[in-house]
Design a protein around this motif. Structure first.
Motif, PDB file in Angstrom:
ATOM      1  N   GLY A 141       0.827  -1.209   0.000  1.00  0.00           N
ATOM      2  CA  GLY A 141       0.000   0.000   0.000  1.00  0.00           C
ATOM      3  C   GLY A 141       0.856   1.251   0.000  1.00  0.00           C
ATOM      4  O   GLY A 141       2.087   1.191  -0.091  1.00  0.00           O
ATOM      5  N   ALA A 142       0.180   2.397   0.127  1.00  0.00           N
ATOM      6  CA  ALA A 142       0.864   3.674  -0.028  1.00  0.00           C
ATOM      7  C   ALA A 142       1.867   3.951   1.085  1.00  0.00           C
ATOM      8  O   ALA A 142       2.885   4.601   0.864  1.00  0.00           O
ATOM      9  CB  ALA A 142      -0.164   4.801  -0.096  1.00  0.00           C
ATOM     10  N   TYR A 143       1.591   3.481   2.304  1.00  0.00           N
ATOM     11  CA  TYR A 143       2.467   3.805   3.433  1.00  0.00           C
ATOM     12  C   TYR A 143       2.807   2.567   4.271  1.00  0.00           C
ATOM     13  O   TYR A 143       2.816   2.627   5.510  1.00  0.00           O
ATOM     14  CB  TYR A 143       1.815   4.881   4.322  1.00  0.00           C
ATOM     15  CG  TYR A 143       1.375   6.106   3.560  1.00  0.00           C
ATOM     16  CD1 TYR A 143       2.304   7.078   3.179  1.00  0.00           C
ATOM     17  CD2 TYR A 143       0.039   6.288   3.195  1.00  0.00           C
ATOM     18  CE1 TYR A 143       1.916   8.196   2.466  1.00  0.00           C
ATOM     19  CE2 TYR A 143      -0.358   7.402   2.472  1.00  0.00           C
ATOM     20  CZ  TYR A 143       0.577   8.351   2.112  1.00  0.00           C
ATOM     21  OH  TYR A 143       0.190   9.453   1.399  1.00  0.00           O
TER      22      TYR A 143
ATOM     23  N   MET B  78       1.232  -0.012   5.186  1.00  0.00           N
ATOM     24  CA  MET B  78       0.299  -0.514   6.199  1.00  0.00           C
ATOM     25  C   MET B  78      -0.811  -1.394   5.644  1.00  0.00           C
ATOM     26  O   MET B  78      -1.727  -1.782   6.386  1.00  0.00           O
ATOM     27  CB  MET B  78      -0.350   0.663   6.939  1.00  0.00           C
ATOM     28  CG  MET B  78       0.622   1.537   7.675  1.00  0.00           C
ATOM     29  SD  MET B  78      -0.252   2.999   8.316  1.00  0.00           S
ATOM     30  CE  MET B  78       1.142   4.058   8.726  1.00  0.00           C
ATOM     31  N   ALA B  79      -0.769  -1.735   4.382  1.00  0.00           N
ATOM     32  CA  ALA B  79      -1.853  -2.509   3.767  1.00  0.00           C
ATOM     33  C   ALA B  79      -1.941  -3.915   4.364  1.00  0.00           C
ATOM     34  O   ALA B  79      -1.043  -4.351   5.080  1.00  0.00           O
ATOM     35  CB  ALA B  79      -1.638  -2.589   2.261  1.00  0.00           C
TER      36      ALA B  79
END
Lengths: 323, 323
Positions: free
Chosen positions: B161-163, B165-166
């Motif tokens: 994910g983007a940061y 944390m997905a």
């Protein structure tokens, strides 16, 4: 020899139940020319190819002589597609389009590089490349209407999942014991699809609830639309505002699933009702914040789409230039 | 000059609250040697580096002289990590590990290529590369325990994910009006985390429900564990079977969200309870089929993890060889 300074162009086709919209689109996402053909004037695959051929001739004429040859043609269609093969399984609202291997037919007819995808996917690509999502590498596009569609863009590319069917946010369950449908149970669309929202309001009115909506519909409950409810909400009508709050909370529950699973940077909301502004977006952002842990909530943006009805043609053309 | 026929090896470190488990792992996913250090004997960052250094010396000795130099060291940790920087925000069950920039410290100490990631992510990578998910390019790993963790593998690589944390499937809401928690409302973990399952059974017993579970616990309700409930279910106890059915249905609701959003090919289930076999997997597959449209359901596989407690070290070593 290719001129490195020349700007590429492609044709985008937005194949809808009412119109086939076409555009000549530059690689900067600008629409240089448009064509529009009533879908009823393009019956069957051959009729469709003929109509698109006429549109193509009109659009080609608008290209400057110095421009490079067309980079391709992209087509967004309202239904299930096998993207790899350019194969249409079935179109929901266009009769006669079942199991059509469209891409090779376009290629042999027009000798252009072709890509065919689901209409929501191409809108997502358009919005995330040139519209509201252009600043994000990871964004989820959601379109609100009769149904709720979704498209996922990861690293600036459409994410399609293992078998080209990913991004079906309308079927994400928000209530495991909720409304049954052919797609399972408690899916988002069963609560926030336009008809469901109207039904909810009609039910409240039938139970005697006072609301400006009744006056706006001139007493005719069958005349109530989501646009009319939005108008009432804009004038501070309590029932209409409650409906928008309910809709926003349902969306927030589904968005929480999306955020926890794939953590995009942004949600981009399209469809008529996304033009309602603060009436929708204020409660949506508030409920999403309530439904996420702060480390997730503070990293998520929610904003309206920007390309309106052009998202489809721009996205379809972009798809053919990108993939 | 690199010998193209030599097999690469790396060190995998599974940093848990009780033990630091280490292994020398080949690029074929085989464990060639193991080391195990009680976490309490490795206090703080320096104590941890010393302990890992001792383990590393033991493991290096087991490498054949003809083998290539170590390709790297991968570390799976029980908490929030910024994968790009190899930075640990916080470990849930290990005191003193807040805001630790681990990767550069390992690199300067051992002069090895380093990757640090969340423990569930490395387990997911291990299972999806060498375990139950090895035949799939797109798979979701879910581990059931006190909490519910998840890791998403797309195109054979971890998706973060983007940061970073997905994959937090434990927080995916299954009931929008459900149990509140710091992560929102109605999250999967609030229903199928081990303690929640035990609470549910204890409540039923306190309400006078007859069940073999009471006998197996010798009348001591505080002695009830998920393993004990599984044992009762294996013997046909109605209450225990109901609990497994409930758990399976909650998992199916969350899996439906995952399937509609990212359409993986397979769900791989790890954690102690995933060893329960048909008691869990039969109702899970049945409920998931009920909760998906057939075109999705028929393309999804659900199966137990295969690497058991080795998933962490194998995945961590693999991560350092892959990225």
């Amino acid at each position: 020899m290719k001129d490195a300074t020349s700007i590429r162009h492609a044709i985008g086709v937005d194949f809808g139940g009412t119109f086939i919209k076409m555009a000549l689109v530059s690689e900067r996402g600008e629409i240089k020319a448009r064509a529009k053909i009533p879908t009823k004037d393009a019956p069957g695959l051959d009729g469709w190819l003929d109509a698109v051929g006429r549109g193509l001739e009109q659009l080609k004429d608008k290209k400057a002589p110095a421009d490079a040859p067309l980079a391709g043609i992209g087509v967004g269609v309202p239904g299930f597609v096998d993207f790899e093969r350019g194969f249409i399984y079935d179109l929901a609202n266009v009769p006669g389009w079942t199991n059509v291997h469209l891409a090779p037919r376009i290629e042999e007819r027009f000798h252009l590089h072709v890509r065919v995808d689901n209409d929501v996917n191409v809108m997502a690509l358009g919005e995330c490349t040139y519209g509201a999502g252009r600043a994000y590498q990871h964004a989820v596009f959601v379109t609100l209407g009769t149904g709720v569609g979704g498209g996922i863009v990861i690293n600036n590319q459409l994410y399609r999942g293992a078998y080209s069917m990913a991004g079906e946010i309308g079927h994400v369950p928000i209530r495991m014991d909720g409304v049954k449908s052919p797609q399972g149970r408690g899916g988002l669309e069963q609560y926030v699809g336009n008809r469901r929202l109207v039904e909810r309001v009609v039910q409240a009115l039938q139970q005697g609830r006072a609301s400006l909506i009744r006056e706006l519909a001139q007493g005719d409950l069958s005349a109530i639309t989501v646009e009319l409810i939005a108008k009432a909400a804009g004038q501070g009508d309590a029932l209409a505002l409650e409906l928008f709050d309910f809709m926003a909370d349902c969306l927030a529950a589904a968005f929480a699933s999306v955020a926890y699973l794939i953590q995009p940077q942004a949600f981009i909301i399209g469809g008529g009702i996304a033009q309602s502004g603060a009436i929708l977006f204020d409660p949506l952002r508030r409920h999403l914040t309530e439904r996420l842990s702060p480390v997730f909530a503070e990293r998520i943006v929610v904003k309206p789409a920007e390309l309106g009805n052009d998202a489809g043609v721009i996205g379809a053309a972009t798809l053919s230039m990108m993939e």
